[in-house]
Design an enzyme around this catalytic site. Sequence first.
Site, PDB file in Angstrom:
ATOM      1  N   LYS A 279       0.885  -1.164   0.000  1.00 36.80           N
ATOM      2  CA  LYS A 279       0.000   0.000   0.000  1.00 36.80           C
ATOM      3  C   LYS A 279       0.920   1.210   0.000  1.00 36.80           C
ATOM      4  CE  LYS A 279      -3.404   2.346   2.978  1.00 36.80           C
ATOM      5  NZ  LYS A 279      -4.338   2.188   4.108  1.00 36.80           N
ATOM      6  N   GLU A 283      -3.390   7.169   2.268  1.00 44.30           N
ATOM      7  CA  GLU A 283      -3.683   7.325   3.699  1.00 44.30           C
ATOM      8  C   GLU A 283      -2.406   7.433   4.527  1.00 44.30           C
ATOM      9  OE1 GLU A 283      -6.401   4.016   4.439  1.00 44.30           O
ATOM     10  OE2 GLU A 283      -8.047   5.283   3.769  1.00 44.30           O
ATOM     11  N   ARG A 316      -1.269  -2.243  -4.473  1.00 42.56           N
ATOM     12  CA  ARG A 316      -2.679  -1.883  -4.275  1.00 42.56           C
ATOM     13  C   ARG A 316      -3.052  -0.608  -5.026  1.00 42.56           C
ATOM     14  NH1 ARG A 316      -4.618  -1.060   0.798  1.00 42.56           N
ATOM     15  NH2 ARG A 316      -6.527  -2.266   0.659  1.00 42.56           N
ATOM     16  N   ASP A 357     -14.527   2.674  -1.211  1.00 39.46           N
ATOM     17  CA  ASP A 357     -13.920   1.920  -0.124  1.00 39.46           C
ATOM     18  C   ASP A 357     -14.897   0.953   0.535  1.00 39.46           C
ATOM     19  OD1 ASP A 357     -12.247   1.055   1.814  1.00 39.46           O
ATOM     20  OD2 ASP A 357     -12.077   2.947   2.889  1.00 39.46           O
ATOM     21  N   GLU A 385     -16.168  -3.812   8.065  1.00 37.70           N
ATOM     22  CA  GLU A 385     -15.854  -2.449   8.482  1.00 37.70           C
ATOM     23  C   GLU A 385     -17.032  -1.501   8.251  1.00 37.70           C
ATOM     24  OE1 GLU A 385     -12.459  -0.842   6.433  1.00 37.70           O
ATOM     25  OE2 GLU A 385     -12.718   1.139   7.327  1.00 37.70           O
TER      26      GLU A 385
HETATM   27  C1  BDP Z   1     -10.016   1.473   4.674  1.00 39.39           C
HETATM   28  C2  BDP Z   1      -9.781   1.246   6.127  1.00 39.39           C
HETATM   29  C3  BDP Z   1      -8.336   1.348   6.526  1.00 39.39           C
HETATM   30  C4  BDP Z   1      -7.490   0.518   5.588  1.00 39.39           C
HETATM   31  C5  BDP Z   1      -7.745   0.955   4.173  1.00 39.39           C
HETATM   32  C6  BDP Z   1      -6.993   0.138   3.139  1.00 39.39           C
HETATM   33  O1  BDP Z   1     -10.538   2.183   6.852  1.00 39.39           O
HETATM   34  O2  BDP Z   1      -8.228   0.924   7.856  1.00 39.39           O
HETATM   35  O3  BDP Z   1      -6.149   0.636   5.906  1.00 39.39           O
HETATM   36  O4  BDP Z   1      -9.112   0.789   3.877  1.00 39.39           O
HETATM   37  O5  BDP Z   1      -7.634  -0.647   2.456  1.00 39.39           O
HETATM   38  O6  BDP Z   1     -11.275   0.935   4.394  1.00 39.39           O
HETATM   39  O7  BDP Z   1      -5.807   0.317   2.986  1.00 39.39           O
END
Ligand code: BDP
Length: 683
Positions: A279, A283, A316, A357, A385
């Site tokens: 990743k 984020e 990713r 997401d 989630e």
């Molecule tokens: C989001 C989640 C987060 C994950 C992210 C991901 O909130 O915790 O790290 O996806 O897929 O849905 O990297």
Amino acid sequence: MIHAHKPDEDGYDLWLRYVPIEDMSLLHTYRAAITNIMQPSGSLTLNIAQNELVRGLEGLLGVLIPLTNTLTPGAIVLGKPTFAKLETESIGDEGYIITSTQGVIVIAGNTDIGVLYGVFHFLRHLQTHQSLENLPIISAPKLKYRVLNHWDNLDGTIERGYAGFSFWDWHKLPDYLSPRYTDYARAVASIGINGVTLTNVNANALSLTPQYLQKAVALSDLFRPYGIRVYLSARFSAPIEIGGLKTADPLDADVIAWWQTKAEEIYRYIPDFGGFIVKANSEGQPGPHDYQRSHSDGANLLAHALAPFGGIVIWRAFVYANENPEDRTKQAYDDLVPQDGKFEKNVLLQVKNGPLDFQPREPYHPIFGAMPNTSLVLEVQMAQEYLGLATHMVYMAPLFKETMDAETCDGPLAQTITGMAGVANTGSDRNWCGHPFGAANWYTFGRLAWDYTLSSEAIAHEWLRMTFSNAPRFVQMATEMMLTSREAPVNYMTPLGLHHIMARSHHYGPGPWVTGGRADWTSPYYHQADSEGIGFDRTPFGSNAISQYCSPYREQLSNRDTCPENLLLWFHHVNWQYILMSGRTLWNELCFKYNEGVAQVRQMQAAWDSLAEFVDAARFEHVRALLVIQEKEACWWRDACLCYFQTFSKLPIPAEYEQPTESLEYYMNVQHYFVPGIPESRF
Ligand code: BDP
């Protein structure tokens, strides 16, 4: 309520539950046809296959089936006996044939792993009470990579984990191997999953140090005979954090050399290491953009290091940045599609099912079908989630299939991918997934990755029969319940294409009012409610995200009147008075849908209550209690969202519906602490 006189169960056995067959005539038929097992010679995998068969048959048939060395009628033969003419070309390296010839049942594969998969299928055949006349069974996986993604941290917590803590006991590895690892491997292999990533995509570079690699060795040694390859998440900045370099620039010679040396080292420990999952630039994670390099530069750096050893990079596509003013749902496509053809052959791009997401409903991700020169992996999330954590019953096969069946620019989505990854919903809970029905999603993931043509209904049937009971009334009613359970949360959380309106950060419960901080993590960014209407305009008058889809779907989406109503507010800002197909105004339809969601949960409760006679009291009560929570939370979602959206529509909730019991202020002030699935530091 009439309870079943069945011993209590705790769910630990999952679908590998080998309980005595109660149908006496079926039992006699099976017993007559299966009298011994020809002992296979050779590998660990064949031993495992044989042991599973002995264990399964003993449980199901109530007798210990002896192992023999001479062939007699009634035998089960594992492998490829010379007397049976088997056409095994079509089944490849992992497929199998189960056939009956000359009074002998043959379970054959071109490899031992194929045989093991065949044994699990054969046991499933008996567990679900299928006739032995229905042979041969010939099966091979439709997707090459079928990888379970654990988001487990080295400290034992699980990102978005709702079933306890990680069962990787890093502290005691490699010396202590919990028996749970073996049962995990059995479950994973039984549904054809052939890879697992052990660690969170929000990676800790320590997992690539010798200290942790030695621990991973113990797991990969244990998993190998089950056909499971181990993958690790790689932190892009690892050369800095554990390598002492000043940079992680993918074009820097020292960085290149560092990853090469690291790859050599890993393969010394784990000769069949699967590869890295990464990743990057998402984020807050480090990545090639930090050095003005592209995603393909970053992915290829690792791909070059792994290539000599046969490893792959799973890069990713979940990339977006707050600094980018573009609609978040467009960013990954904008960034990655122009790089089609630039990724090395051993790079796979892992794309979430939808462009945002893992929401209760999303359109399919437009990257699918748009990168014909890149291998794509579909990523789905079994961890709930955005679907009520582990307390809501949500059967995800219809959700996964909705995506896999989507018609992309390049044909049906499932035909455009080479793999499927599922974010695991497992943890240290005794029953593995928290909710007794949660395991259905783990099971579904494996089954669909193996064969995406299976229907949601067929998978539910299999799972229910193996997990609970073969009684026809039970199977029929519980299947209906499971199928309803996909649409219910869509309705009580985000109907008509609404999305991302949950509480901040832990995502537990409603939060359509969430504002402040980065815009793309707030709710109004997505629902855009105002006095005129509600919904995100993604037509050419708005963000034009629809331009990422092909004709004729694009045109269908861009016109409010032809856009599927279940995605209406995903693509359009719609007036409160707009009339929908039901004849109701948008506002009234929203009220209707939110109430329908609650009604569906109540239907599920009534259905479950009528099934007590088929299920042991422990599991029955567990599900019943969780449905009570789900009903309460469905009402909470409905009331909070309607109260909030009403401040824009200024319209009444029609009198035929239950009215909110609390004020908007009350809902907005609900606070939850220590919600599972999120490290405390994130609060
Ligand atoms: C989001 C989640 C987060 C994950 C992210 C991901 O909130 O915790 O790290 O996806 O897929 O849905 O990297």
